[in-house]
Scaffold this motif. Structure first.
Motif, short mmCIF file in Angstrom:
data_model
loop_
_atom_site.label_atom_id
_atom_site.label_comp_id
_atom_site.label_asym_id
_atom_site.label_seq_id
_atom_site.Cartn_x
_atom_site.Cartn_y
_atom_site.Cartn_z
N PHE A 182 0.83 -1.20 0.00
CA PHE A 182 0.00 0.00 0.00
C PHE A 182 0.86 1.25 0.00
O PHE A 182 0.54 2.25 -0.61
CB PHE A 182 -0.92 0.03 1.22
N PHE A 186 0.75 4.45 -2.45
CA PHE A 186 0.61 5.85 -2.07
C PHE A 186 1.77 6.69 -2.57
O PHE A 186 1.60 7.84 -2.95
CB PHE A 186 0.48 5.98 -0.55
N PHE A 189 0.99 7.55 -6.07
CA PHE A 189 -0.07 8.55 -6.16
C PHE A 189 0.44 9.93 -5.75
O PHE A 189 0.21 10.92 -6.42
CB PHE A 189 -1.23 8.17 -5.22
N ASN A 287 -3.90 14.41 -14.35
CA ASN A 287 -4.56 13.51 -13.42
C ASN A 287 -4.99 12.23 -14.11
O ASN A 287 -4.76 11.14 -13.62
CB ASN A 287 -5.79 14.18 -12.81
N ALA A 288 -5.61 12.39 -15.26
CA ALA A 288 -6.10 11.23 -15.99
C ALA A 288 -4.95 10.30 -16.34
O ALA A 288 -4.98 9.10 -16.10
CB ALA A 288 -6.83 11.67 -17.24
N LEU A 289 -3.90 10.89 -16.89
CA LEU A 289 -2.78 10.08 -17.34
C LEU A 289 -2.07 9.41 -16.17
O LEU A 289 -1.68 8.24 -16.25
CB LEU A 289 -1.79 10.96 -18.13
N TYR A 291 -3.26 8.43 -13.34
CA TYR A 291 -3.99 7.28 -12.83
C TYR A 291 -4.01 6.15 -13.83
O TYR A 291 -3.99 4.99 -13.47
CB TYR A 291 -5.39 7.68 -12.37
N LEU A 292 -4.01 6.54 -15.10
CA LEU A 292 -3.96 5.53 -16.15
C LEU A 292 -2.67 4.72 -16.01
O LEU A 292 -2.63 3.53 -16.33
CB LEU A 292 -3.99 6.23 -17.51
N ILE A 295 -2.27 3.08 -11.48
CA ILE A 295 -3.12 1.98 -10.99
C ILE A 295 -2.73 0.64 -11.62
O ILE A 295 -2.52 -0.33 -10.91
CB ILE A 295 -4.61 2.32 -11.16
N PRO A 296 -2.59 0.59 -12.96
CA PRO A 296 -2.12 -0.68 -13.53
C PRO A 296 -0.74 -1.09 -13.01
O PRO A 296 -0.48 -2.28 -12.81
CB PRO A 296 -2.08 -0.40 -15.03
N MET A 299 -1.29 -2.77 -9.78
CA MET A 299 -1.93 -4.07 -9.95
C MET A 299 -0.94 -5.10 -10.45
O MET A 299 -0.79 -6.18 -9.90
CB MET A 299 -3.07 -3.94 -10.94
N PHE A 304 -1.87 -5.20 -4.68
CA PHE A 304 -3.18 -5.59 -4.19
C PHE A 304 -3.33 -7.10 -3.99
O PHE A 304 -4.13 -7.55 -3.21
CB PHE A 304 -4.28 -5.14 -5.17
#
Lengths: 369, 310, 379
Positions: A182, A186, A189, A287-289, A291-292, A295-296, A299, A304
């Motif tokens: 985690f 963070f 992020f 922001n969009a990019l 997280y794009l 997040i992957p 993963m 996770f």
């Protein structure tokens, strides 16, 4: 140094946001440290329409080792399907009476076809009912006699005596590992967020001014980098302190080594953040990019879930994320590895950092705005 | 009377932004509101159009009290804000028609008014371009187009020419005059003295929230200036010159500083030729000469002790 | 009317930045596709792998014989295998390493004690952390103990000659999960849809602050428009922008991935709409609590990542332990997700109604807080 100090000031300017930003990961990791792990015991629903001494004996017996849930009859099917329930028993009215009088009677039960997890419960219930039928036969329809026999039966002349052996060690380590996952999330992020200051510079047109000042583009870039690293690293240290002092987490033989690893990863994640922000021109796109991308990364890298549950193509793909390497290195360190053992992981992380920095500091890209 | 303000006071905490201002603006005039940055011009305007509530005082627009009639009064006002107020990701046409619709324009009238406003500001050919793609001057013009599309009776322009090239600036100044000719009353705030002098019939000067002077250009100058100053640059100065010049009627003082001779006379003395006679009699050549007539700049300087650009 | 106009232009502007829009839609669709195919095994309920236990026989009497028979019976051996341990220590090692779940010891003299009619017990040692498998072990052992006890009772009741008979005791109905429970791709289509909607907090965050930043708030304030109309217009525009993105995801996943959205699409769309309102409302609230819209924007993005995670958006929280699953219930994402799952897979209508009511309660609370903290001044 000017830009470094200025950035720290700017990041802390909006107190509400700054404090929440700093606290959110800490709270989240603390919570999950507390909540993670363990699995639910088997869950059984009993719809008791008969309500007799016998049926409450059955319920009491089931409480040993399973969770009895209060459930409405009509919800049972859905709960079984959703995996919220493992087994359901319905005791019809007159069940006890039929048993005592030696008439054939059955319990209605319900379970999910696709899984065998509920078999032990079925066995238990089966043996209980079977025993009571036998006892009823011996009592020859005499209710008092029957219950004397049942009392004896549930008094467990032979019993199972449960004792737990301590194996907490294995468990806190896997929990520590999860919370490190985690933390990695963070850090990614946060760094992509913090890097938006460069974009704000672009928006406020102060960017051009900075670049036209005696500060070189490289120095501007390096100082930005440094300010995010400082913040990220403060966060890492606070979280480590909480893990160690509050949750008594087992950090393996050397906390110092793990700190070194995460300092290197702080570098990687910040470089990634700057690389992303240098590719976009405005905040929403950034922001969009980000997280794009992040997040992957989390993963694939196993923040996770264990990487082993993924198909092999994805596992191979995950070798191309820095997350995979920081997590595998921290696993090694937790289970007794030394810095030398994670040498190759550190090298790979530094390589990622280098690539991100080259992308991020490309002046052509930066001047585009 | 288009605007009537009485005893307007606006505070921000301890800071007195507008300090007891009264003024009135007539129908059809271009009224200049002059003052350095932070003098309280924008605050005064914000109170005028009901964007900020004044702490004290009365404001009447078109002879009506503002409260209770916001809707009908606001319809007659167009505001050109100091900072560009545009949606960068909308085209010129969309920007103008968005604001037009806020003023209740519809259908055919909407289309013709939007076209009119864009043509007036010379942006009709660029109507399909996004606002962010325009040059600085064009953005300023679009900023104006959005404010005049509903053909307001009162147009308030808050520093409409800040930071643009001279050509666009001229274009804007011309537009202001044209709008005025078409019948709009205009309030024009600026800290560029020349613009105000060129455009405005009446002027009010603000500083530190106070209204320090108001009137026509001439009134203001007359009100302030009591002396005229003439400076000569001479080939040689000898002190007999000062003595003779001081004899000329109307001359109050005469000072020598190196090769420069400064003569201060009473207002309207019409004594320049006599002074020049004195100088030639002393056999000195006049290298240059500067007659200082009062400007709004000097008016402001005299009133506040600082220049406008400070 | 003017509010509608403001809403229309807000949507126009949100959609004009089509690059960002595409990125925001590509992320969830990509995740649905990859996780839907990669994590299939997590979602299909399957047979439990065989549980390993250790068995130490110190009794060597008739009890050990009947226990071994029990363990080797067909039904038990399907799910449990045993290793004979030489000593407790050896077995504990196996348990610590996670290679066995429990150790079952039949203590010395067990058979003898039972023969004498005294109390006797089987010893079970287990780790306290693997409660699911442990639960299986426990139920199994209890089943065995029951049978033994029953025979003892019969003997005590004097029915020595009575044979312990086997009856037919259970009438079992099996329900199938197939088509009734989400496959991985169905699961992620829902959670990623909700995530996308929650990222709509960004629109709420910028809605009013943006007007201040663009200075257009001055124009809006000087135009003959009610301030409430402006807010409503911006709000409606933001909500519709978010909602439309949700619709695109539903349509795309239904047509391209053949995701199961259930029979009552109307209710799903209503949940989507409610969630869009919630998301924009929360965005506005946080935006007003903070100062700098850039900073609050970053904060909201971080927050949405967390709420998505907690609600099991990335990985089903039921797989992360019971406490984690409960923790997920505080996430706003959970409300919308669960409402949709209930709708698609015929879950409790009462619960769905409660979830939707909770969403609307949050909507109202968020707007009240946003309204109280709204700073109206144009500067």
């Amino acid at each position: 140094m000017t830009i470094l100090i200025n950035n720290l000031k700017r990041l802390s300017r909006d107190k509400f946001t700054f404090i929440v930003m700093l606290l959110l990961p800490i709270i989240f990791i603390s919570f999950s440290m507390y909540a993670m792990g363990g699995s639910t015991p088997l869950r059984v629903a009993i719809i008791d329409k008969d309500n007799t001494r016998l049926t409450s004996m059955l319920t009491e017996g089931l409480k040993n080792g399973t969770d009895i849930l209060e459930v409405q009859e009509q919800d049972i099917k859905q709960m079984l399907i959703n995996g919220k329930l493992d087994y359901a028993v319905k005791i019809n009215e007159g069940f006890t009476e039929a048993i005592i009088n030696g008439r054939d009677t059955k319990l209605e039960t319900m379970s999910l076809k696709e899984t065998n997890t509920s078999i032990p419960i079925k066995l238990y219930i089966e043996s209980f009912v079977n025993s009571s039928k036998n006892i009823a036969a011996a009592a020859k329809g005499n209710e008092g006699e029957f219950y004397r026999g049942m009392e004896l039966y549930v008094s467990n002349m032979v019993s199972a005596d449960y004792q737990s052996i301590e194996n907490t060690e294995r468990d806190t380590k896997s929990n520590t590992y999860l919370s490190l996952g985690f933390m990695v999330m963070f850090m990614l992020f946060m760094s992509t967020n913090a890097a938006t200051l460069v974009l704000e510079d672009k928006y406020l047109k102060t960017y051009g001014r900075v670049l036209s000042s005696p500060i070189s583009a490289r120095s501007y870039f390096m100082q930005n980098l440094l300010s995010y690293i400082v913040i990220t690293f403060i966060q890492v240290c606070v979280i480590f302190a909480i893990l160690i002092f509050v949750f008594k987490a087992d950090m393996g033989p050397s906390i110092g080594n793990i700190l070194v690893l995460f300092l290197v990863f702080a570098l990687t994640s910040v470089a990634l953040g700057l690389a992303v922000s240098s590719l976009t021109n405005d905040l929403r796109q950034n922001n969009a990019l980000s997280y794009l991308i992040t997040i992957p990364l989390c993963m694939l890298g196993g923040c996770f879930w264990p990487r082993d549950i993924m198909p092999s193509i994805l596992r191979q793909l995950s070798n191309f994320t820095p997350v995979t390497w920081v997590l595998s290195a921290s696993e090694k360190l937790l289970y007794g590895g030394s810095l030398a053992d994670i040498g190759s992981e550190l090298m790979i992380l530094l390589l990622f950092t280098l690539v991100f920095m080259i992308v991020g500091s490309n002046k052509n890209i930066m001047m585009k705005a | 009377m288009v605007v009537e303000i009485k005893d307007l006071v606006k505070r921000y905490g301890d800071f007195l932004a507008v300090d007891n201002i009264s003024l009135s603006i007539d129908d059809g005039e271009i009224f200049g509101l002059l003052g350095p940055n932070g003098a309280g011009k924008t605050t005064a305007i914000n109170c005028m159009i009901g964007m900020q509530k004044q702490d004290k005082g009365q404001i009447k627009l078109f002879g009506q009290d503002f409260t209770g009639r916001e809707g009908s009064i606001k319809k007659e006002i167009g505001i050109v804000p100091q900072d560009l107020a545009l949606y960068w990701d909308l085209t010129c046409y969309e920007n103008v028609s968005f604001f037009a619709k806020l003023y209740g324009l519809k259908d055919g009238l909407l289309r013709s008014r939007v076209q009119e406003a864009l043509e007036f500001t010379g942006l009709w050919d660029r109507r399909k371009d996004l606002a962010k793609k325009l040059s600085g001057g064009m953005k300023r013009r679009l900023n104006i187009a959005c404010a005049i599309v509903h053909q307001p009776k009162l147009i308030i322009m808050d520093e409409p020419t800040v930071g643009i090239d001279p050509q666009s600036r001229n274009h804007i100044l011309q537009s202001v005059k044209e709008l005025n000719k078409k019948g709009s009353t205009i309030i024009y705030t600026s800290h560029y003295m020349e613009e105000v002098e060129e455009l405005c019939s009446r002027i009010a000067i603000m500083d530190h929230g106070k209204l320090i002077a108001k009137g026509t250009k001439e009134e203001l100058k007359a009100f302030i200036t009591v002396e005229e100053k003439t400076e000569f640059e001479l080939s040689s100065v000898n002190y007999t010159i000062t003595d003779t010049v001081k004899q000329v009627s109307g001359v109050k003082d005469c000072v020598v500083d190196g090769s420069r001779l400064t003569v201060i006379s009473e207002k309207n003395s019409r004594n320049l030729s006599k002074i020049i006679d004195c100088i030639s009699a002393a056999e000195a050549d006049i290298l240059s000469m500067n007659i200082e007539k009062p400007t709004l700049e000097t008016v402001f300087l005299t009133l506040t002790g600082r220049t406008l650009r400070d | 009317m003017k509010a509608l106009n403001i809403a229309y232009y807000t949507i126009l502007r949100n959609f004009r930045d089509y690059k960002t829009l595409l990125l925001m839609l590509a992320l969830p669709i990509m995740l649905i596709a990859t996780m839907g195919s990669a994590l299939g095994s997590v979602f299909t309920p399957g047979d439990m792998s065989v549980t390993t236990i250790c068995y130490l026989d110190e009794d060597k009497g008739f009890m050990s014989q009947s226990f071994e028979e029990f363990l080797e019976s067909e039904e038990i051996s399907k799910m449990m295998q045993y290793k004979t341990a030489a000593s407790k220590e050896e077995a504990f090692e196996l348990i610590k390493d996670g290679r066995a779940v429990a150790l079952i010891v039949l203590p010395a003299n067990l058979s003898e004690d039972i023969q004498k009619g005294g109390k006797a017990s089987i010893e079970v040692y287990n780790s306290k952390y693997s409660s699911f498998r442990e639960s299986i072990v426990q139920s199994t052992i209890n089943g065995f103990v029951n049978g033994t006890n029953a025979q003892l009772v019969l003997r005590q009741m004097g029915a020595v000659s009575q044979e312990y008979e086997m009856f037919d005791n259970i009438e079992e109905t099996a329900v199938t999960a197939e088509g009734n429970a989400p496959r991985a791709i169905d699961y992620y289509a829902v959670t990623m849809l909700v995530m996308t909607i929650m990222y709509g907090t960004g629109y709420g965050n910028f809605a009013m602050k943006e007007e201040k930043r663009l200075n257009t708030s001055i124009r809006l304030a000087s135009a003959p428009v009610n301030y409430l109309e402006v807010v409503l217009g911006k709000l409606a525009g933001s909500v519709v922008s978010v909602f439309l993105q949700g619709m695109v995801i539903i349509a795309f996943t239904k047509l391209v991935f053949n995701v199961n959205w259930g029979g009552s699409l109307g209710l799903i769309i209503f949940v989507c709409f409610s969630a869009s309102l919630m998301s924009v409302g929360l965005g506005m609230m946080v935006s007003n609590l903070g100062k700098n819209p850039q900073a609050t924007g970053g904060l909201l993005n971080l927050g949405v990542s967390i709420t998505t995670f907690l609600a099991g958006g990335y990985f089903p929280s039921s797989q992360m332990g019971p406490a984690m699953e409960k923790l997920g219930h505080i996430s706003p994402n959970y409300l919308a997700q669960q409402a949709m799952f209930n709708t698609i897979y015929g879950g409790s209508t009462a619960q769905t109604t409660n979830l939707i009511i909770t969403i609307w309660a949050i909507v109202i609370a968020a707007f009240i807080i946003a309204g109280l903290t709204e700073r109206r001044s144009a500067n």
